[in-house]
Each structure stands twice: as C-alpha cells, then as structure tokens.
Design a protein around this motif. Structure first.
Motif, short mmCIF file in Angstrom:
data_model
loop_
_atom_site.label_atom_id
_atom_site.label_comp_id
_atom_site.label_asym_id
_atom_site.label_seq_id
_atom_site.Cartn_x
_atom_site.Cartn_y
_atom_site.Cartn_z
N TYR A 53 0.96 -1.07 -0.13
CA TYR A 53 -0.04 0.08 0.10
C TYR A 53 0.75 1.23 -0.05
O TYR A 53 0.53 2.25 -0.58
N VAL A 56 2.02 2.55 -3.38
CA VAL A 56 1.00 3.32 -4.11
C VAL A 56 0.95 4.85 -3.70
O VAL A 56 0.99 5.71 -4.57
N TYR A 57 1.32 5.10 -2.39
CA TYR A 57 1.44 6.41 -1.95
C TYR A 57 2.72 6.99 -2.72
O TYR A 57 2.89 8.11 -3.04
N LYS A 60 2.24 7.68 -6.46
CA LYS A 60 1.52 8.83 -6.87
C LYS A 60 2.26 10.15 -6.75
O LYS A 60 1.95 11.12 -7.65
N GLU A 61 3.24 9.99 -6.08
CA GLU A 61 4.01 11.27 -5.81
C GLU A 61 4.94 11.87 -6.95
O GLU A 61 5.22 12.84 -7.29
N LEU A 81 -7.77 3.08 -0.15
CA LEU A 81 -6.38 3.42 -1.09
C LEU A 81 -6.61 4.42 -2.07
O LEU A 81 -5.97 5.21 -2.55
N ASN A 85 -5.63 8.35 -3.14
CA ASN A 85 -4.43 8.68 -4.02
C ASN A 85 -4.95 9.32 -5.55
O ASN A 85 -4.39 9.78 -6.21
N LYS A 86 -6.24 8.96 -5.69
CA LYS A 86 -6.85 9.54 -6.70
C LYS A 86 -6.16 9.28 -8.00
O LYS A 86 -5.56 10.20 -8.97
N PRO A 87 -5.84 8.31 -8.44
CA PRO A 87 -5.10 7.80 -9.75
C PRO A 87 -6.10 8.28 -11.02
O PRO A 87 -7.26 8.59 -10.61
#
Length: 239
Positions: A53, A56-57, A60-61, A81, A85-87
């Motif tokens: 997990y 993922v964060y 995203k950055e 999740l 993170n709004k992919p």
C-alpha cells in the motif's frame, strides 16, 4: 495506437522475496516511463505479497504518465487507498485473496447494485473507472448500466487459444469490443498478452484504448533488457 501500461507487480514480488529494496519499485516505474511506457499499473492485494500500500502512495507522488490501480473494490481498504491517491484510472477486478492472479471478470448483472455504488464513489472523486469483464456482450452492457467509463477485457482465453486458431480466439473479443463501442464505453485489455499475441489483438480491435501488461513483459526484460523490451511492446501496438 493502443497505449501501453506496464504492470510492475512482478518487480515488487522480486523485491519482497529478499525483504529489502532491490529492485526499487519506484525507480523501475520511472524508468518504464522514461523508456516510453504510457502508463503504470499496480494491483495491490490485502496480503501485500507484491505491491504494498505504501508503494501506491510513493508512486502517486512521482509518476508523470497515467496511473492505474487495479483491485477488488469489495475490500474496504482498497477503496480507501484509491480515494486517498486519486489515480487517473481504477480498474475493478473481482479477484479473491487466495487467487494467484486474476482469473475471471465481473458478473456485472448480479453485482450491479454494488458496482454502481462503488463506481459512483470513484467517479465523484474524478477517477476514471474501468471494469474487468470476460468477453461477453452481456457483461459489457452490464458495466455500462453500472456507470463505468471503460471495460477491460480479460484476455487469458484469447492468449490460451491463440496458437491453435487465432481467428477463433479473437472472435468473442471483437464482438465484445463492438458492443463496448456501441454503448459508449472505452476499451482496455489485459492478462497474458505478450509479444506473441499483442499485435494481432491491436490490429483486430483498432479502437482498443489501452493494454496492461506485466508478467510477459517483465519476463522478456530478463533477456532483452527493460528499455528494449518496452520498445518492442510499443511497436506491437502500432497499426
């Protein structure tokens, strides 16, 4: 041209096998982008046996191309999740915790109420939603009724039958793809796509938006190198 999203789960599997940070998932993802990939896909599972997990964060950055998160939205932690993170895209896959890999699509008719509610949550967060389905026109139509933006066709049956009779193998996928186009759904494909069978599906369904490929691409990279392999896959997507 169909866009190529590289699934980096296998990189995380290799990393986790030794408990350290080699190979570094973030570096590999950025290298995939640098080598021409138009997106990065991850499929975190509750046991974190590959993508974690926190990965993922971290991704995203730094990612600059499309970020696609796959997973089972019936898992509350997965929904949290994704919303955190709004992919660019979330792909809803009905895999179980015990599944080694995804092995079937949604029954979008039986699960219509659940999927409609979940899709509504993701779309409210301005996340494009793709629903993983078998090459069944009824399941494609059901995804549309649930409010999905796209469907991803589960292509393992196509890959399994490709060498025996590729015309027969592709036929149900063309039929499902035509329904998707008719009802206004975008179209993705994934699972067991490789250098052997990728060009034929792209040629047969020229309106295919995106393919998500991990296992075969990473395996090929062991022999051809990651940069060269990505370029080889990209050439297969050009009509």
């Amino acid at each position: 041209m169909t866009r190529l999203s590289v699934n980096i789960n296998k990189i995380a599997t290799l990393r986790n096998s030794r408990g350290g940070d080699n190979p570094n998932v973030i570096k590999v993802a950025l290298d995939c982008e640098r080598f021409g990939a138009q997106g990065i896909t991850v499929h975190p599972r509750p046991d974190e046996r590959h993508i974690r997990y926190q990965d993922v964060y971290d991704l995203k950055e730094v990612l600059r191309t499309e970020f696609n998160i796959e997973g089972n939205p019936l898992e509350k932690k997965f929904v949290e999740l994704v919303l955190a993170n709004k992919p660019d895209q979330v792909t809803l896959v009905p895999d179980t915790l015990q599944a080694i890999t995804s092995n079937s699509g949604w029954d979008t008719i039986r699960h219509r109420a659940q999927l409609t509610d979940l899709i509504g949550q993701f779309k409210a967060a301005k996340i494009r939603v793709s629903v993983f389905v078998d090459a069944d026109p009824h399941m494609v139509e059901g995804a549309k009724l649930c409010g999905a933006d796209r469907v991803e066709l589960y292509t393992e049956p196509y890959a399994a039958d490709y060498f025996e009779n590729r015309q027969r193998a592709i036929l149900p996928f063309i039929q499902a793809a035509e329904i998707a186009r008719e009802v206004g759904l975008g179209l993705n494909a994934g699972h067991d796509l490789s250098l052997d069978n990728l060009k034929f599906i792209c040629q047969s369904i020229p309106w295919l938006d995106e393919v998500s490929i991990g296992h075969a691409l990473i395996a090929d990279a062991l022999y051809f190198g990651l940069e060269n392999t990505i370029q080889m896959y990209l050439r297969e997507t050009v009509l």
